[in-house]
Design an enzyme around this catalytic site. Structure first.
Site, PDB file in Angstrom:
ATOM      1  N   LYS A 134       0.809  -1.214   0.000  1.00 55.64           N
ATOM      2  CA  LYS A 134       0.000   0.000   0.000  1.00 55.64           C
ATOM      3  C   LYS A 134       0.844   1.266   0.000  1.00 55.64           C
ATOM      4  O   LYS A 134       0.510   2.248  -0.668  1.00 55.64           O
ATOM      5  CB  LYS A 134      -0.956  -0.014   1.194  1.00 55.64           C
ATOM      6  CG  LYS A 134      -2.119  -0.988   1.065  1.00 55.64           C
ATOM      7  CD  LYS A 134      -3.042  -0.901   2.246  1.00 55.64           C
ATOM      8  CE  LYS A 134      -4.334  -1.679   2.013  1.00 55.64           C
ATOM      9  NZ  LYS A 134      -4.133  -3.088   1.777  1.00 55.64           N
ATOM     10  N   GLU A 184      -3.447   7.407   7.633  1.00 52.06           N
ATOM     11  CA  GLU A 184      -4.308   8.156   6.720  1.00 52.06           C
ATOM     12  C   GLU A 184      -5.317   8.959   7.526  1.00 52.06           C
ATOM     13  O   GLU A 184      -5.711   8.555   8.626  1.00 52.06           O
ATOM     14  CB  GLU A 184      -5.087   7.220   5.786  1.00 52.06           C
ATOM     15  CG  GLU A 184      -4.266   6.530   4.742  1.00 52.06           C
ATOM     16  CD  GLU A 184      -5.119   5.630   3.858  1.00 52.06           C
ATOM     17  OE1 GLU A 184      -6.328   5.473   4.172  1.00 52.06           O
ATOM     18  OE2 GLU A 184      -4.599   5.097   2.869  1.00 52.06           O
ATOM     19  N   HIS A 207     -15.333  -4.790   6.759  1.00 50.96           N
ATOM     20  CA  HIS A 207     -14.503  -4.475   5.591  1.00 50.96           C
ATOM     21  C   HIS A 207     -14.691  -5.475   4.449  1.00 50.96           C
ATOM     22  O   HIS A 207     -13.894  -5.508   3.514  1.00 50.96           O
ATOM     23  CB  HIS A 207     -13.022  -4.382   5.968  1.00 50.96           C
ATOM     24  CG  HIS A 207     -12.738  -3.397   7.065  1.00 50.96           C
ATOM     25  ND1 HIS A 207     -12.766  -2.032   6.859  1.00 50.96           N
ATOM     26  CD2 HIS A 207     -12.428  -3.577   8.372  1.00 50.96           C
ATOM     27  CE1 HIS A 207     -12.485  -1.411   8.004  1.00 50.96           C
ATOM     28  NE2 HIS A 207     -12.281  -2.323   8.925  1.00 50.96           N
ATOM     29  N   ARG A 212      -6.630  -8.099 -10.457  1.00 53.22           N
ATOM     30  CA  ARG A 212      -7.336  -9.332 -10.826  1.00 53.22           C
ATOM     31  C   ARG A 212      -8.768  -8.981 -11.176  1.00 53.22           C
ATOM     32  O   ARG A 212      -9.180  -7.818 -11.077  1.00 53.22           O
ATOM     33  CB  ARG A 212      -7.325 -10.315  -9.653  1.00 53.22           C
ATOM     34  CG  ARG A 212      -7.879  -9.700  -8.361  1.00 53.22           C
ATOM     35  CD  ARG A 212      -8.041 -10.688  -7.247  1.00 53.22           C
ATOM     36  NE  ARG A 212      -8.306 -10.064  -5.967  1.00 53.22           N
ATOM     37  CZ  ARG A 212      -9.480  -9.584  -5.570  1.00 53.22           C
ATOM     38  NH1 ARG A 212     -10.524  -9.657  -6.395  1.00 53.22           N
ATOM     39  NH2 ARG A 212      -9.639  -9.033  -4.381  1.00 53.22           N
TER      40      ARG A 212
END
Length: 632
Positions: free
Chosen positions: A118, A202, A237, A299
């Site tokens: 990430k 973040e 999530h 993907r």
């Protein structure tokens, strides 16, 4: 250009069947791989040839690259499609496939690696001019440095594992007093899950929406987008309901987010199907300057059918053609949106019991007609504890969002599965929630409304009438006196019994007095299972009525008999009580790890722990008695 004449799908279930369907239509031979647990699975029967690759456990079968490549060579396949999950985003696997002389139906390994971490991906996106969420991506992982950066960003902040996914290693922190403990917890979880405890920070978006863009690239330098999807309805999530296009998306915001997605794909030389995920601040609607890059999935996505429905394109066919070296079938100006599509993920789980996965034989499995249903199982099959519990995807497409939602809600209402439990009723309640219908959703929608969405409604008068009429018919015919036998269907009664006729039934051990109805209600099917239950399906739920009260020594594990049984094979990871403890209804007793998740087993009533049959670390089989309670 490589010629693709035979494709091996390095996967199982629904996605393997999905790829096989397109391959057959294109005249391409198909090869399945399977574990010992999947020997009789539908995807094995669907393929032209199938190869056993190992035991049931995924790490000894579907995650062993060498066995999959050997299976492809043995079967004469010349290409491998990874599906999603398992090895689909493993760059080393992609390189090994190509090194074996096979065609990899996926993006180049360098693109997979570039988007795999990430922090590196966000830094790359910054250079490419793709907007990213304000935060900290530095190498300095000293807790004091991270605390200072959190202050600079401003609370609330989100701690995220650099190598993370699926919500692991992620913590929301409301203020500086909570930061140290949350950081330690996130790092421990990240290290345990990914072998890497590095984190990034973040800014936390208070009303986040999950917006993603389907992109496609080819080996000739072309990259296009196929518009956006909204996947904001999530639990832990994990996506639950997805739709395309995103509700409330303005042309200005769409232009900004799709252009950013194309730049992201171009920045890594992307080839094939990919999804660029963004987080949007929905506090004031979707605005171009309040949508930020989150990550890229290299993907095909689970939710790709909604994009197929609104574009009229077969994304698997595009993958195969691009892998064969062909240019993209269409350029950007030739791709258009048509109508609205919504998808719901049907899981073998019990929402009323904390979404505990449900395993066992699918003695009855019916999906409604009239919509697209991509299923990985069939009636008579078995749900095992070894893999993800998703059993099907239901997809509705209509001219308007409102109609698509209504069609999908009706389809979820019509799902009939027994004795395995599903989330069909939960999905139906999500779809009919006023907030969802109005498009006023964010990723916290399900959590905020969890109690309402997971509460199973009582069976209607019509359901009770159908059950009572079935009980009378079964009693008159002597069926109830026969030995247990396979399923019988008592279907399509006209409910005309005399008004004074009443039947005493039991639902979850509670007595209910029900009577057949003289009204012209819609005929309903009632199933008689081999335990003597009369099962009525309504609004996605399965109501199992008994004609006799539960016996003192019998029961369903965590019901009135006080026996807490293991719902599936698994490992006991924690025990919270001991013999003699007094417990309250809902109190955690122990934790079972199965299907890659932990599940809390709770007390069904107030009482005392009479016996405790397990300890941490114990492996248990399905149906094993774990705890015996005595009611207060």
């Amino acid at each position: 250009m490589p010629e693709i004449t035979s494709i091996l799908v390095a996967n199982r279930g629904e996605i393997a069947r999905r790829v096989f369907a397109t391959a057959r239509r294109m005249g391409i031979a198909t090869v399945a791989v399977y574990s010992e647990a999947d020997a009789q699975a539908p995807h094995v029967r669907d393929a032209d040839r199938a190869v056993l690759i190992g035991p049931a456990v995924a790490r000894e079968s579907y995650l062993v690259a060498e066995r999959i490549i050997a299976a492809a060579l043995e079967a004469g396949a010349d290409a491998i499609h990874p599906g999603y999950g398992f090895l689909s985003e493993n760059a080393d696997f992609a390189e090994a496939v190509m090194a074996a002389g096979l065609t990899w139906i996926g993006p180049p390994p360098p693109a997979i690696r570039a988007m795999g971490l990430k922090d590196a991906a966000k830094a790359l996106m910054d250079k490419a001019g793709v907007p990213t969420t304000p935060g900290y991506l530095g190498e300095d992982q000293d807790p004091a440095t991270l605390a200072r950066e959190a202050e600079r960003i401003g609370y609330p902040v989100l701690i995220k594992a650099v190598a993370g996914g699926g919500g692991k290693g992620m913590r929301r922190v409301e203020g500086p007093g909570d930061f140290e403990a949350a950081l330690k917890s996130a790092k421990r979880e990240a290290a345990a899950s990914f072998g890497d405890d590095r984190v990034l920070l973040e800014t936390y978006v208070t009303r986040p929406r999950h917006i993603e863009v389907q992109v496609f690239g080819d080996s000739h330098g072309n990259v296009v987008h196929l518009f956006e999807r909204d996947c904001s309805l999530q639990r832990r999530h994990q996506k639950v309901i997805e739709e395309a296009p995103a509700p409330g998306m303005t042309e200005e915001a769409r232009a900004a987010v799709t252009a950013a997605a194309v730049r992201a794909a171009q920045a890594v030389g992307y080839v094939g199907a990919g999804t660029v995920e963004f987080i949007a601040d929905a506090s004031e609607g979707l605005k171009p300057d309040r949508i930020w890059f989150m990550e890229m999935n290299t993907r095909l996505q689970v939710e790709h059918p909604v994009t197929e429905m609104v574009t009229g394109l077969d994304l698997v066919e595009w993958q195969i053609r691009v892998a064969a070296g062909e240019p993209l079938p269409l350029m950007q100006h030739e791709i258009s949106l048509s109508g609205h599509a919504v998808e719901a993920r049907l899981y073998a789980e019990n929402p009323a019991a904390g979404f505990l996965p449900s395993t066992g034989e699918l003695e009855h499995f019916r999906l409604p007609p009239g919509i697209r249903a991509d299923a990985g199982v069939e009636e008579g099959g078995r749900i095992t504890p070894f893999y993800d519990p998703m059993i099907a995807k239901l997809i509705a497409h209509a001219a308007t969002r409102e109609q698509a939602i209504a069609d999908l809600c009706e389809a979820c209402d019509g799902v009939e599965v027994w004795p395995v439990k599903t989330n069909a009723g939960f999905l139906s309640r999500c779809l009919e929630a006023p907030g969802f219908i109005g498009g006023d959703v964010d990723t916290g929608f399900i959590d905020r409304n969890l109690a309402e969405l997971t509460t199973t409604p009582a069976p209607s008068a019509a359901a009770l009438a159908a059950a009572s009429a079935a009980a009378l018919i079964a009693d008159d015919s002597g069926i109830m006196e026969e030995p247990p036998s396979p399923w019988r269907e008592l279907a399509g009664f006209r409910l005309n019994a005399a008004p004074e006729t009443a039947v005493r039934l039991f639902l979850d051990g509670r007595p209910i007095l029900a009577a057949p109805s003289e009204s012209e209600t819609e005929p309903r099917s009632v199933l008689l299972d081999d335990d003597g239950h009369l099962v009525v399906f309504e609004h996605g739920e399965a109501f199992a009525f008994a004609t006799h009260p539960p016996s003192a020594g019998g029961g369903d594990g965590a019901a009135g008999d006080g026996q807490i049984r293991s719902p599936m094979p698994g490992k006991i990871t924690a025990v919270a009580v001991k013999a003699g403890d007094v417990v309250a209804k809902g109190q955690p007793l122990l934790t079972l790890e199965a299907m890659k998740m932990e599940h809390a087993m709770t007390a069904p009533f107030d009482g005392t722990v009479e016996t405790l049959a397990v300890e941490p670390g114990a492996q248990v089989v399905e149906g094993a008695v774990l705890v015996q309670l005595t009611a207060a």
